[in-house]
Structure formats: C-alpha cells, structure tokens
Design an enzyme around this catalytic site. Structure first.
Site, PDB file in Angstrom:
ATOM      1  CE  LYS A  88      -3.973   2.146   2.239  1.00 56.60           C
ATOM      2  NZ  LYS A  88      -3.453   3.515   2.062  1.00 56.60           N
ATOM      3  CG  HIS A  94      -8.926  43.396  12.649  1.00 54.07           C
ATOM      4  ND1 HIS A  94      -8.595  42.118  12.257  1.00 54.07           N
ATOM      5  CD2 HIS A  94      -8.268  44.226  11.782  1.00 54.07           C
ATOM      6  CE1 HIS A  94      -7.784  42.162  11.216  1.00 54.07           C
ATOM      7  NE2 HIS A  94      -7.578  43.429  10.906  1.00 54.07           N
TER       8      HIS A  94
END
Length: 844
Positions: free
Chosen positions: A253, A717
C-alpha cells in the site's frame, strides 16, 4: 539565499525586470528556466528554483546534450521566482539587452539541493520542452572573480550531439540576428545559424513491438472504443487482517496520491482520483508515459516520493508544493484499457501481467507495482517490518469495477490509540532515564486498567524530557486499581500525561501487542480520555462538531529545529506547539471557512508564500471546496476542517491564517464584517484606541454590536457579527458607506481610501476586507513579524490598558489563555443582527 544583490544592481524605475518583493509564489513544483540573453556578451542564463529564489548561472555557450562537453556556467546573483516569466528588453545599465525564454519546466534533485550546492556537485533532472534528462552542475576549483561551475549532461537515453543553439526557434534566431552588431558573440552565431538546419530536442521511444500485437490475446480483452476523459477508479475497503488463500494478490500500500492516466490519440492526461486534472503538475510523468508510444490506454497507480528507501508522504507534499525537489515515481498497479481493447472484464492477474510486459524497459519514473500470490499474513508482516503503510489485497480473478467494493481490500500496518501514562520501569543497559512507560485506559468503574508498557519509539530528546517530567517521583504503590500483569519493578505515578501508541492488536492477557510510541499528546490530559475524547487510526468516527475537531492527531513536524523567527530562538516546533496550545480558542474562528495562509519555508527573514488554493498534491487533513471568486472564475480553496488541518498547514510552513467572513457551506453570504483601523505615520496609539471606541459608539447607534481584536501589527480590528448572514454585495456596500461616513464626520482623523500618500497622520478605515474572497487575520493567529506577535481578541474593557497592537506574542498569548476564565468574544455566534435597516439609514 538573498535577493539583496539582485535589488542592489537594478533601478526598478528604469527596468521592466520584476521587483523582488512578493515575487515568489510557492504555488507548485520547483521550476527551472533557461533564458537567452543578448547582453554585452550573448549567453544563456540557467536558473533553478531552490526554495524561494532562482539560483542562477550565466552559461556562455548554453547547455549541450553531449556528456563529454563541459560547459562553463558562472554563478551570478539569485533572482526572484517571478523572473522565470520575464522576457523583453533590459535598457542600458546592468544586464542591458534582449531576453528570450529558451526553455522552462520543473526539475528534481537526487538528494538535498542546498546541501549538494554547498558541496559543489548538484545532480538533477530536467523536465522541459527542450531540455530533458539528467544533468550535473560541478563547481570548478579554478580561482575566478565569480564562482565558476560546469554544466554537464548526464549519460542517459537523451544524450546526443545536440547543442542549445541547434534548438532555437524562429523568434530566437531572429533575436540573435538583430543582436549581431550589439552583443558579443551574436554575429558568429548568427552566421552559423544561417547554415544550420533546426533540430528537435532528443526524445526517447521504445524500440520494440507495439502492444497491439499481443493485447488481443489477453483473456477477456474486448475490442471497443475507449470512452473519452476521466474514468472513476476502483476503491478499496478497510479490513483488519489480510484474507487467506491464493485467490488474493497482495501488494504494497503506497503512501502517496492516487493518479489515473488516460491516453487518447497519443495525448496523455493525468487525473486525481476525484477527476481533477494533474497533467501540468506532473510533466515528468506525462513525458515518461508519452515515451511508451501508446495510441490509447488507461493506467491506474500511485504517485510517491522516496526518502531513505521508503515512500515518504512529507517529501511528496513538499516536492509538489515547491519546497523541495525530490524525484517522483509513478507506481502502476492496473490497466483497464490498452490500444483499442477494453480490459476491465479481464482478470486482475491477467491485467497486471500485461502491465508488467508493457513497462519492461519503460522510463525510470514508471514502476510496476509487484505482488505476491497468497501469503497475506507474511506480506503484511514484511510491510510492517519495513515500516510501510500497509498492504492491498485484491482478488486475482476480479474485473476492474469503479467505486468501492470487496474485491480490493486495504490492511493498514498498525492500529494506534491513546493511553494515560501511569508509571515507568527502570532503565537497563546503556539506556538512560527509564526503560518503558506503563499505559492504562479508562475503566468502567471510573478507575484505570493497565494495558501494558511501551519502550520503543522514543528519541533521545524525548527520553530526556520525559525523564525530567515523569520519572522523578514514582513509588512502588500502584496509582491505579486494575494493575493486571504489570511488571513487579514498576514505578507508579498518577495519570498526568497521554501517549499515543502504535500496536498490533490486544493479546490474550489484555495487553497491547508490540507497542511502539507514536507521540506524546501534549494537547491532552487523561481526563480527555475518560470523557471519550480519543483518537484512533481505525475506530474513530468522523468528527461532527468543533469541540471534537479541536483535538489534533500527531502529525509529524519535519525540520522541527528550523528557526522560524531568526535570532529569537523560535522554531517550527514552537509554532506547532503554540497552535496546539491555543487550538480550542483558535479553531472556531477558522473552522470550515475558506482560509488563506502565509507560509515562510525558510523563516520570516526569507520570501513568504501566500496560499489560498489547495496546492499541487493536495493535503491529507485540509478540506477543499471549489468556489467562485469576484471575477466570476472558480478555484479550489482550502479550508480547515479540524485541528489536524491546522497542524498540517503548520507542517506546510504556514504561520498566519486569514479566513473569509463566510463558511464553505454558504460562501455567497458573509457572517462577519471586519473594519481594520490602520494608523498612518505619526499616529499615536492613544488615537488608535480612541478611534476604536468612536467606531463602537457609532455602530451601537446603528443597533450593531461589535467586538475588538488586536492585529498583531499596528492597528485594531472591529468585528461586527451578522446573523443571518448577508450577501457579499450588501456587506461590502455597508462597509464602504460606514467608512466614508466616518471620514466625512472626522476628516482630520480618518481616511477611507488606501492611498499611502494621503494617509500620513490619519487612520485608514480599511473596509476592503469585506468583499467576496477578501480575508482578515484570524483571532489567535501568529504573525510573521519580529517578536512573533499574535492577533488577540479582547474585551472592550481591556482597551484602556492595551499598550500596542502587538502586545501579545507566542509566549504571552498562551499565558493569557491559561489565566482566562471565559472567551472575550463569548456569544459572538449568538448575536442576531442584520444589515437591511442599517444600510437604509446610512444611505439617507
């Protein structure tokens, strides 16, 4: 690597050459470019991208395909990556003359390119239209004004007597003719070119019988036209153990990316498993498959990178993203169509036999994925011993079926789970500190059950750290009730740490079989395990909420000691540890939002990469969504969907995170409005704080609640949550109108346009962060600035004592959160307010 010399030698108000700042893209593979430069002396500029710059050499006669020819290549200053796209005329001054692009493509090194360059011998491979195959750059030992190298062609299938001048197209021949009286050497070359017939770059083709002569003999092959375009792959089902018997083929795999290939009328196209085009991302694979000389076919395989003899997913990601240049391999394991014949109904064992025959003598980038018939347990054991990901078990007689089924099974190498550390054993032999850690899992009665001990998988640094933190105050009195088969010489400690451990099942005595440490989970406590918050490789269900998502797996951080903030001792590992420490607070602000990241592969003193799209090669733990941009075009954006997403992006060298004001499931509407108060020169911090208070007051008059955040830079902000979310057009209209009203009311204090020339002494109200695709820095995000500052959410009551926008940093932010009893922005997602009535008020 620095662009200081490049910048020092040029006047960018006089030359069209690109400026160095913001020029590196980092969006894909490391590229090369060769430019024909008619400067004072005609020469070829040979450039290889290494990290964030183009390493550059001036080669007077250009590259030669003859391995016996050593071409002088004089090292010159590094160039910005954007220089690869430059063509045109450089005016009088440094490097004056016309520049043509001779060739461009991607390249890979056989090893670490920076290390090889330092040693004086770079071995590499080029994948261009004119320049292909293996090459060498070898440093000369002669004393020269500038470092001298030799560019030499490697001995491979492309080697020939072809020279760079033989490969010029009509435009480049004309450039040489025009420069004949201006550029030294151009006249002689122009005369030679008159007498020379143009040549093509060398190619490699198999000189053997076409597959068409034998493909019809494959059992089950059917003559049939091949459907056009992408084909859906066959997928595997996860199993705990390999099936027995010789009816199964067992393969490795591979730990990489699934890649599908279609060949139609000789044209090669490469696809991801989801049907995204990858042809341009993998030019070496396209070239290698073209060299097979096929007219039609479908191939299935896995793209991998090899590091120290094993597939290395990190090396693969870094190569595809342009951070390194490792050779790639295409491991092919199936072929459902070949040269006019549909093989999908043929048995797998026959398809693979045909594939192996096709790849006999193929280019080295193409590899056949071998298999073993039967012996599943032995194959799986061998894969585990070689630390491979696992094995694939496939029915030998099965057809090729799209979608997931039981014909293909995947068996992963190891399970992993998390356990509380409840003790240790003494060190033996040459080992220092302790011998092994004792592990336990939660018991139904509220206590702990002993599960065994783990003594392998520890680095020397881990041993030292764990000895200091765990193995100091152990006693012989068990700290848990269910001690089971615990060793007699155990030293017990209270459950205070969590270890994630690989293992191969549970033995008859209820103990872990062959355990090995995966990592220490510094972000978890034993209480998390008791509450059911455990990560396992096989049994963990999909995450369904933000709280679950904040628990990250142990993603390996490569180059953990690399200094990210030069001179400050803050490393890549420190950045990862910071985000793990603040994850519960940080993740909700970016979760499932399209997010741009800023990456610094070589630290904040070197070029940065702005990344908003999924990079070439993708990411394992980061979500992707195809979204429209303001221009109407669409692109695949990345978004965090778990804590693993954040740590994987940090591994990808991300420092800053900038999300949209919208979620991926509703990208057309914004649920946040962000105003960035950006002070100009000579604006005091007191004025910035006063401006934030004034903005809050005006928003309150409009019936809008707002929240406060430092930026980690110069300003603040002010964030307005929206529920329900509003369309971007309305949000942008509101943000612009509000900024303009603020400027009109206080023209000496605010400005609503971004012109730097007009911002001196004023505060710029940046409303442009509220368009579709625009972003603002996330709460708790680090910034790529000296001192490692953090964007920190605040209560309005804290504004008065705030000393600067960069007051909080990688250390003080964590300390603040440990003291913090509640979130300063608690309830922000529950505020119900919209913009409809507000816009009417602003417009009137």
């Amino acid at each position: 690597m620095s662009l200081r010399d490049y910048e020092r030698k040029r006047r960018f108000d006089r030359t069209p050459e690109p400026r160095p700042e913001g020029s590196a893209t980092g969006a894909g593979r490391e590229l090369f470019v060769v430019q024909l430069h008619h400067a004072r002396r005609r020469h070829y500029d040979f450039r290889l991208q290494v990290g964030g710059v183009l390493k550059s050499w001036a080669c007077p006669k250009g590259p030669s395909y003859d391995p016996a020819v050593k071409r002088l290549a004089v090292e010159v200053e590094d160039h910005p990556v954007s220089y690869a796209a430059f063509q045109g005329d450089i005016p009088d001054g440094y490097g004056a003359g016309h520049v043509d692009t001779f060739d461009t493509g991607v390249w890979s090194a056989f090893g670490d390119p920076e290390e090889q360059l330092q040693k004086g011998h770079l071995r590499f491979e080029l994948f261009g239209n004119r320049l292909k195959g293996r090459w060498h750059l070898v440093r000369s030992h002669r004393a020269e004004k500038k470092p001298a190298w030799f560019l030499i062609k490697g001995k491979d299938a492309y080697a020939s007597k072809v020279e760079a001048d033989d490969l010029l197209d009509t435009a480049m021949v004309e450039s040489t003719r025009r420069a004949a009286g201006k550029s030294g050497g151009a006249k002689e070359v122009a005369e030679k070119l008159k007498r020379t017939k143009r040549k093509a770059a060398p190619t490699v083709r198999h000189r053997r019988a076409s597959p068409a002569t034998w493909v019809a003999k494959i059992p089950g092959a059917r003559k049939q036209a091949m459907p056009s375009g992408f084909f859906k792959p066959e997928l595997a089902t996860l199993r705990e153990a390999p099936p027995p018997g010789d009816l199964w083929l067992n393969e490795v795999k591979w730990d990489g990316y699934r890649i599908l290939t279609t060949i139609e009328k000789g044209e090669v196209e490469l696809w991801s498993r989801n049907g995204l085009p990858w042809t341009e991302k993998l030019p070496e694979m396209r070239q290698a498959i073209e060299d097979l000389g096929l007219a039609s076919g479908r191939l299935d395989g896995e793209l991998i990178a090899i590091n120290d003899g094993r597939p290395d997913f990190n090396a693969l990601q870094q190569t595809l993203s342009g951070e390194r240049a490792s050779p790639l391999l295409y491991m092919l394991f199936d072929m459902p169509y070949l040269e006019g014949f549909d093989l999908s109904r043929a048995a797998l064992v026959d398809r693979k036999s045909a594939l192996e025959r096709l790849l006999d003598g193929a280019p080295p980038q193409l590899r056949y994925s071998t298999h073993v018939v039967g012996q599943g347990e032995q194959v799986f054991q061998n894969a585990s011993e070689n630390q491979l990901e696992g094995i694939m078990c496939k029915r030998a007689d099965s057809p090729y079926r799209s979608g997931r089924g039981d014909d293909w099974l995947k068996v992963k190498r190891l399970e992993s789970d998390e356990f509380a550390v409840v003790g240790y054993t003494a060190a033996k032999g040459s080992r220092k500190g302790f011998g092994s850690l004792l592990l336990a899992k939660p018991a139904p009665d509220g206590d702990w059950i002993y599960m065994g001990r783990v003594g392998s998988g520890f680095s020397d640094e881990m041993l030292r750290d764990l000895t200091r933190s765990l193995a100091r105050s152990g006693t012989r009195v068990p700290s848990i009730k269910h001690t089971g088969e615990a060793p007699r010489d155990a030293h017990w400690i209270p459950p205070t740490a969590v270890a994630e451990v690989f293992y191969r099942g549970i033995g008859n005595q209820g103990l872990l079989r062959q355990p090995s440490l995966k990592t220490m989970r510094l972000d978890k406590s034993p209480a998390d395990l008791r509450n059911g918050d455990r990560d396992t490789t096989r049994r963990t269900p999909a995450r369904k909420n933000a709280k679950r998502a904040t628990r990250s797996e142990a993603i390996t951080i490569t180059h953990p000691d690399r200094e990210v903030y030069p001179g400050e001792g803050i490393t890549k590992q420190d950045v990862a540890d910071y985000y793990r420490a603040v994850m519960d607070w940080f993740l909700p602000g970016v979760l499932n939002r399209p997010t741009s990241v800023i990456r610094w592969p070589n630290g904040i003193g070197k070029p940065s990469f702005f990344q908003k799209h999924i990079p070439t090669g993708g990411l394992k733990h980061v979500g992707s969504a195809r979204l429209k941009e303001e221009t109407g075009a669409s692109a695949v954006y990345l978004y965090p969907e778990s804590a693993d997403s954040i740590i994987e992006l940090v591994q990808f060298n991300a420092i800053e995170f900038h999300p949209w004001g919208a979620h991926v499931d509703n990208p057309d509407c914004a649920d946040r409005v962000v105003f960035d108060l950006d002070p100009g020169e000579d604006v005091s911090w007191t004025r910035v704080k006063a401006a934030a208070r004034l903005m809050r007051q005006l928003l309150d008059q409009l019936g809008l609640e707002c929240f406060l955040r430092t930026t980690g830079g110069k300003g603040l902000h002010v964030v307005v949550p929206l529920k329900p979310a509003s369309p971007w057009k309305i949000v942008k209209q509101f943000a612009q109108s509000f900024a303009q009203v603020l400027e009109s009311m206080h023209p000496l204090e605010f400005i609503a346009v971004s012109s730097k020339a007009r911002r001196a002494g004023k505060i710029y109200v940046d409303y442009l962060r509220n368009g579709r695709g625009a972003t603002a820095v996330a709460s708790y995000s680090l910034r790529g600035r000296p001192g490692a500052p953090v964007a920190m959410p605040l209560r309005w009551s804290e504004l008065g004592k705030l000393k600067s926008a960069s007051q909080f940093n990688i250390k003080t932010a964590v300390a603040r959160l440990k003291r913090q009893r509640s979130d300063p922005w608690e309830g922000i997602d529950k505020v119900r307010q919209s913009l409809g009535a507000v816009i009417k008020a602003l417009s009137s």
